[in-house]
Design a protein around this motif. Structure first.
Motif, PDB file in Angstrom:
ATOM      1  N   ASP A   1       0.835  -1.204   0.000  1.00 55.65           N
ATOM      2  CA  ASP A   1       0.000   0.000   0.000  1.00 55.65           C
ATOM      3  C   ASP A   1       0.869   1.253   0.000  1.00 55.65           C
ATOM      4  O   ASP A   1       1.976   1.253   0.555  1.00 55.65           O
TER       5      ASP A   1
ATOM      6  N   ARG B   1       0.003   4.084  -5.515  1.00 54.17           N
ATOM      7  CA  ARG B   1       0.152   2.795  -6.184  1.00 54.17           C
ATOM      8  C   ARG B   1      -0.350   2.975  -7.599  1.00 54.17           C
ATOM      9  O   ARG B   1      -1.492   3.389  -7.828  1.00 54.17           O
TER      10      ARG B   1
ATOM     11  N   ARG C   1      -0.838   1.438 -11.523  1.00 52.26           N
ATOM     12  CA  ARG C   1      -0.925   0.298 -12.433  1.00 52.26           C
ATOM     13  C   ARG C   1      -0.485   0.755 -13.816  1.00 52.26           C
ATOM     14  O   ARG C   1      -1.109   1.630 -14.419  1.00 52.26           O
TER      15      ARG C   1
ATOM     16  N   VAL D   1      -2.539   4.142 -14.614  1.00 49.91           N
ATOM     17  CA  VAL D   1      -3.688   4.629 -13.849  1.00 49.91           C
ATOM     18  C   VAL D   1      -3.378   4.536 -12.360  1.00 49.91           C
ATOM     19  O   VAL D   1      -2.891   3.510 -11.873  1.00 49.91           O
TER      20      VAL D   1
ATOM     21  N   GLU E   1      -4.050   3.744  -8.769  1.00 49.12           N
ATOM     22  CA  GLU E   1      -4.941   2.804  -8.096  1.00 49.12           C
ATOM     23  C   GLU E   1      -5.300   3.260  -6.683  1.00 49.12           C
ATOM     24  O   GLU E   1      -6.410   3.030  -6.205  1.00 49.12           O
ATOM     25  N   ALA E   2      -4.339   3.873  -5.984  1.00 48.62           N
ATOM     26  CA  ALA E   2      -4.573   4.327  -4.616  1.00 48.62           C
ATOM     27  C   ALA E   2      -3.547   5.405  -4.292  1.00 48.62           C
ATOM     28  O   ALA E   2      -2.449   5.436  -4.864  1.00 48.62           O
TER      29      ALA E   2
ATOM     30  N   ALA F   1      -7.022   8.760  -7.112  1.00 42.67           N
ATOM     31  CA  ALA F   1      -7.296   7.424  -7.650  1.00 42.67           C
ATOM     32  C   ALA F   1      -8.136   7.550  -8.910  1.00 42.67           C
ATOM     33  O   ALA F   1      -9.097   8.319  -8.969  1.00 42.67           O
ATOM     34  N   GLY F   2      -7.760   6.805  -9.948  1.00 42.34           N
ATOM     35  CA  GLY F   2      -8.461   6.850 -11.227  1.00 42.34           C
ATOM     36  C   GLY F   2      -7.829   7.767 -12.249  1.00 42.34           C
ATOM     37  O   GLY F   2      -8.169   7.690 -13.437  1.00 42.34           O
TER      38      GLY F   2
ATOM     39  N   GLU G   1       2.898  -3.017 -11.865  1.00 39.61           N
ATOM     40  CA  GLU G   1       2.436  -1.968 -10.967  1.00 39.61           C
ATOM     41  C   GLU G   1       3.530  -1.686  -9.955  1.00 39.61           C
ATOM     42  O   GLU G   1       4.456  -2.470  -9.787  1.00 39.61           O
TER      43      GLU G   1
END
Length: 326
Positions: A25, A32, A34, A67, A69-70, A80-81, A99
């Motif tokens: 995390d 994080r 990806r 992208v 992720e967190a 995120a996103g 990732e």
């Protein structure tokens, strides 16, 4: 399970290993990420070979897009996103992976019109082109530029951007095929360094005057010819050492060859300030989104094939940009 390319000893392409990794995390200031695409750059080979020393074992690669992720505590520049891209040096090392955790600071949000593979192919090359053309020298329409490796990833972007600025571009290449590519992307003239004397041909093309600026990413093999291609008080920009480091030399030679200027810039110093990085990225993205600069992805690899990608890159079998598709 996430995977990454890592190396436990320095050496040739065969030291690269495909390994499972535990990402975890994000901590404070981290995200994080990806990956969707990862950039392949000549600088990657310097880490692998040990020219750029890093503690081992190590990840490899400094450029990718994907992208978020967190996000960890304190991250405010991305969420995120978000689709993002990044490039850098030690602070981004480890891009060859599916990732990863990464500091949020180097991340740049991607405009909707730019895909992740395009971003991975151009972030380092494009920002390098941006600072070379917009920060290193006050170019004016009609100035002449000698561009080594004109059919490479940086070369194709520089050529196109230079034409937008009204420059005359002389590009060096190693084959007629690469000459065709360079001319199609804006080079006014090409020189095949494998069979022509670069400095002599430059003098012929410039009526004996020489060029205002040289962008030399090759290094040892082209350094002398680059100096001899400059006009009086011209600027030599050593931007890479693909053929090896430039040997030590007496600066007095710069005076003897016409009071020349010489600089060895690094991208990190031109994107360290977030405002300057955003300005350069914004100009780059605008040109690409509008179609004024085309990003050529001529080689695509799987991350598992990183060793072969490095072999192709070091043997000069590639043109334009290369990416790993995740």
């Amino acid at each position: 399970m996430a995977h990454a390319v890592r190396f436990h000893e320095t050496g040739g392409p065969d030291v690269l290993r495909w390994e499972a990794v535990d990402v975890g995390d994000p901590g404070p200031g981290q995200v994080r990420l990806r990956h969707e695409a990862v950039g392949l750059n000549f600088a990657d080979t310097y880490f692998r070979s040990g020219l750029y020393p890093v503690p081992l074992p190590s990840g490899i690669g400094v450029e990718a897009a994907g992208v978020v992720e967190a996000v960890g505590p304190g991250v405010t520049n991305v969420a995120a996103g978000d689709r993002v891209t990044y490039t850098g040096f030690i602070n981004t090392l480890g891009a060859y992976g599916t990732e990863r955790l990464i500091p949020a600071a180097p991340l740049i949000r991607l405009p909707d019109g730019i895909a992740c593979d395009t971003a991975a192919a151009m972030t380092m090359r494009g920002l390098t082109s941006a600072y070379l053309l917009r920060r290193i020298h006050a170019f004016a329409p009609g100035d002449t530029l000698l561009l080594h490796a004109a059919a490479g990833g940086v070369g194709l972007i520089v050529s196109q951007w230079a034409k937008l600025l009204g420059l005359t571009v002389i590009g060096t290449v190693s084959s007629e095929h690469k000459a065709d590519i360079a001319r199609a992307h804006g080079c006014d003239h090409t020189i095949d360094y494998s069979r022509e004397d670069v400095a002599q041909r430059v003098r012929e093309l410039t009526d004996g005057a020489g060029v205002d600026v040289v962008f030399d990413s090759v290094g040892k093999d082209t350094f002398e010819g680059s100096l001899d291609s400059l006009k009086r008080r011209g600027l030599m920009v050593c931007v890479g050492t693909a053929s090896g480091p430039i040997p030590p030399f007496d600066p007095q030679r710069l005076a003897m060859k016409g009071s020349l200027y010489l600089t060895r810039p690094a991208l990190a110093d031109y994107i360290a300030d977030p405002a300057e990085k955003n300005d350069l990225a914004g100009e780059l993205f605008a040109h690409v989104a509008a179609g004024r600069i085309r990003i050529e992805i001529n080689q695509r690899y799987a991350l598992q094939d990183a060793a072969q990608a490095h072999r192709d890159l070091e043997s000069r079998r590639t043109t334009g940009s290369s990416v790993f598709i995740v």
